[in-house]
Design a protein around this motif. Structure first.
Motif, PDB file in Angstrom:
ATOM      1  N   PHE A  60       0.802  -1.108   0.071  1.00 54.87           N
ATOM      2  CA  PHE A  60       0.030   0.147   0.018  1.00 54.87           C
ATOM      3  C   PHE A  60       0.870   1.384   0.054  1.00 54.87           C
ATOM      4  CE2 PHE A  60      -3.062  -3.046   2.529  1.00 54.87           C
ATOM      5  CZ  PHE A  60      -3.744  -3.282   1.296  1.00 54.87           C
ATOM      6  N   LEU A  61       2.040   1.264   0.737  1.00 53.07           N
ATOM      7  CA  LEU A  61       2.695   2.460   0.865  1.00 53.07           C
ATOM      8  C   LEU A  61       3.454   2.592  -0.429  1.00 53.07           C
ATOM      9  CD1 LEU A  61       4.338   4.393   2.430  1.00 53.07           C
ATOM     10  CD2 LEU A  61       6.221   2.744   2.905  1.00 53.07           C
ATOM     11  N   THR A  62       3.728   1.819  -1.313  1.00 56.67           N
ATOM     12  CA  THR A  62       4.282   1.819  -2.569  1.00 56.67           C
ATOM     13  C   THR A  62       3.092   2.639  -3.810  1.00 56.67           C
ATOM     14  OG1 THR A  62       3.804  -0.216  -3.571  1.00 56.67           O
ATOM     15  CG2 THR A  62       6.171   0.014  -2.743  1.00 56.67           C
ATOM     16  N   HIS A  63       1.923   2.255  -3.419  1.00 57.93           N
ATOM     17  CA  HIS A  63       1.219   2.928  -4.299  1.00 57.93           C
ATOM     18  C   HIS A  63       0.641   4.333  -3.689  1.00 57.93           C
ATOM     19  CE1 HIS A  63      -0.517  -0.409  -7.143  1.00 57.93           C
ATOM     20  NE2 HIS A  63      -0.059  -1.120  -5.937  1.00 57.93           N
ATOM     21  N   PHE A  64       1.038   4.592  -2.320  1.00 57.44           N
ATOM     22  CA  PHE A  64       0.735   5.939  -1.909  1.00 57.44           C
ATOM     23  C   PHE A  64       2.019   6.547  -2.481  1.00 57.44           C
ATOM     24  CE2 PHE A  64       1.022   9.187   1.549  1.00 57.44           C
ATOM     25  CZ  PHE A  64      -0.106   9.708   1.463  1.00 57.44           C
ATOM     26  N   CYS A  70       2.865  11.281  -8.761  1.00 53.96           N
ATOM     27  CA  CYS A  70       2.192  12.097  -9.774  1.00 53.96           C
ATOM     28  C   CYS A  70       1.482  13.043  -9.257  1.00 53.96           C
ATOM     29  CB  CYS A  70       0.933  10.903 -10.195  1.00 53.96           C
ATOM     30  SG  CYS A  70       1.920   9.287 -10.827  1.00 53.96           S
ATOM     31  N   TYR A  71       0.842  13.056  -8.104  1.00 51.49           N
ATOM     32  CA  TYR A  71       0.208  14.175  -7.462  1.00 51.49           C
ATOM     33  C   TYR A  71       1.059  15.476  -7.379  1.00 51.49           C
ATOM     34  CZ  TYR A  71      -2.521  16.553  -3.546  1.00 51.49           C
ATOM     35  OH  TYR A  71      -2.972  17.510  -2.750  1.00 51.49           O
ATOM     36  N   SER A  72       2.111  15.321  -7.163  1.00 55.69           N
ATOM     37  CA  SER A  72       3.162  16.734  -7.167  1.00 55.69           C
ATOM     38  C   SER A  72       3.523  16.947  -8.824  1.00 55.69           C
ATOM     39  CB  SER A  72       4.441  16.068  -6.311  1.00 55.69           C
ATOM     40  OG  SER A  72       5.313  17.209  -6.287  1.00 55.69           O
ATOM     41  N   ALA A 103      -6.812  15.929  -9.245  1.00 58.82           N
ATOM     42  CA  ALA A 103      -8.074  15.294  -8.425  1.00 58.82           C
ATOM     43  C   ALA A 103      -7.887  13.897  -8.426  1.00 58.82           C
ATOM     44  CB  ALA A 103      -9.146  15.951  -9.035  1.00 58.82           C
ATOM     45  N   PHE A 104      -7.285  13.249  -9.482  1.00 58.11           N
ATOM     46  CA  PHE A 104      -7.432  11.785  -9.506  1.00 58.11           C
ATOM     47  C   PHE A 104      -6.614  11.260  -8.410  1.00 58.11           C
ATOM     48  CE2 PHE A 104      -5.549   7.909 -10.887  1.00 58.11           C
ATOM     49  CZ  PHE A 104      -6.466   7.050 -10.896  1.00 58.11           C
ATOM     50  N   PHE A 105      -5.312  11.627  -8.434  1.00 56.82           N
ATOM     51  CA  PHE A 105      -4.306  11.229  -7.326  1.00 56.82           C
ATOM     52  C   PHE A 105      -4.353  11.871  -5.948  1.00 56.82           C
ATOM     53  CE2 PHE A 105      -2.114  10.570 -11.536  1.00 56.82           C
ATOM     54  CZ  PHE A 105      -1.879   9.212 -11.332  1.00 56.82           C
ATOM     55  N   GLY A 106      -4.924  12.854  -5.881  1.00 52.58           N
ATOM     56  CA  GLY A 106      -5.241  13.320  -4.607  1.00 52.58           C
ATOM     57  C   GLY A 106      -6.473  12.290  -3.975  1.00 52.58           C
ATOM     58  N   ILE A 149     -12.742   4.517  -7.625  1.00 49.87           N
ATOM     59  CA  ILE A 149     -13.354   5.582  -7.018  1.00 49.87           C
ATOM     60  C   ILE A 149     -12.993   6.760  -7.182  1.00 49.87           C
ATOM     61  CG2 ILE A 149     -14.246   6.647  -4.836  1.00 49.87           C
ATOM     62  CD1 ILE A 149     -14.091   3.512  -3.690  1.00 49.87           C
ATOM     63  N   ALA A 150     -11.755   7.086  -7.052  1.00 55.63           N
ATOM     64  CA  ALA A 150     -10.859   8.198  -7.635  1.00 55.63           C
ATOM     65  C   ALA A 150     -11.158   8.708  -8.858  1.00 55.63           C
ATOM     66  CB  ALA A 150      -9.354   8.300  -7.501  1.00 55.63           C
TER      67      ALA A 150
END
Length: 317
Positions: A60-64, A70-72, A103-106, A149-150
């Motif tokens: 899960f941490l790797t996906h976070f 990507c978000y940054s 918005a997607f990655f956030g 969902i995102a």
């Protein structure tokens, strides 16, 4: 999506219009962005190459970390270019694309944080069934659900934001295409769009925060009942890093997106910088400096590299 817009481009007013401040800010934010990339990609590579980290928590941490990168990246490169540009323009399509990515990655991060809290809840409150409950298949399902969902939420946000008519001013009083500054430029009535966006923000942000709160309430109740002080300390250390990340992320998100539109002011830019630029940089440090397993894995990798270098030197000599 895109509606009956007449604008072909927008002008981003940016963080500041002072040339004396823009150059130092460029250097600072460039450094932060590089650290963000190195830190988060480093976490992903570390989990990939160290077998002891092949567990659900680090999956899960790797996906976070991936979402953080990507978000940054959706925000920082454009912001850096604009700090050195006189005309800070962004095309209509570019504005839509930037917001879509942001918005997607956030939103995915919100759900990944909830998934990580649930993982810790099962690990501490039901350790004997952990392997069965959080199986490899379940891990993929939870991550896929977060992204799905995102994606659906982002389509709704974007349709509401850009579905109106942009026939007036084209200056966005921000350094990226965010909800409130863009909606202020829509000529048509935006009340219904704002209500829909607010409802989905409530579902995503408040919904996931409730899951996190319930998970950690249950963890706290369980930990306080542990007879061994060492067991309690180990359980708290396991959760501390995640709680710090949750506090940083949700604190700023709640401030930005769960207040009336009339309350938004110049402070928004400062808060936005924190959760779009600073927080993604801090997350790898929080997880690595507060986590014994990650520090141990880093130590092993460093020793392997040193041994490899020494072996090469001895071979050459």
């Amino acid at each position: 999506m895109g509606g009956n817009h007449t604008q072909t481009e927008f002008i981003l007013l940016g963080i500041t219009d002072s040339p004396c401040v823009q150059t130092p800010l460029f250097g600072l934010f460039l450094l932060i962005y590089i650290i963000t990339l190195v830190g988060n990609i480093g976490i992903m590579l570390l989990v990939w190459v160290v077998p002891s980290l092949h567990t659900p928590m680090y999956f899960f941490l790797t996906h976070f970390s991936f979402a953080d990168v990507c978000y940054s990246t959706a925000i920082s490169p454009k912001m850096l270019v604009d700090l050195l540009s006189e005309k800070k323009t962004i095309s209509f399509t570019g504005c839509v694309t930037q917001f879509l990515s942001f918005a997607f990655f956030g939103t995915a991060e919100c759900h990944l944080l909830a998934v990580m809290a649930y993982d810790r809840h099962v690990a501490i409150c039901n350790p004997l069934r952990y392997v069965m409950v959080i199986s490899s298949g379940v891990c993929w399902q939870l991550v896929a659900s977060s992204y799905l969902i995102a994606f659906l939420s982002t389509i709704i946000y974007t349709s509401c934001m850009f579905g109106g008519s942009f026939c007036g001013p084209n200056q966005i009083n921000h350094f990226f295409c965010d909800i409130s500054p863009v909606l202020k430029l829509v000529c048509s009535d935006t009340h219904s769009s704002e209500m829909i966006i607010f409802a989905f923000v409530i579902i995503n942000v408040v919904g996931t925060s409730v899951v996190i709160l319930l998970s950690y309430s249950s963890i706290l109740f369980r930990v306080l009942r542990m007879p061994s002080a060492q067991s309690r300390s180990r359980a708290f250390n396991t959760c501390t890093s995640h709680l710090m990340v949750v506090s940083l992320f949700y604190g700023t998100v709640f401030f930005m997106y769960l207040q009336p539109a009339s309350n938004h002011n110049s402070l928004d830019k400062v808060v936005s910088i924190f959760y779009t630029v600073v927080t993604p940089m801090l997350n790898p440090f929080i997880y690595s400096l507060r986590n014994k397993e990650v520090k141990g894995a880093l130590g092993k990798c460093r020793r392997r590299m040193l041994n490899c270098c020494q072996h090469k030197k001895s071979w050459v000599s």
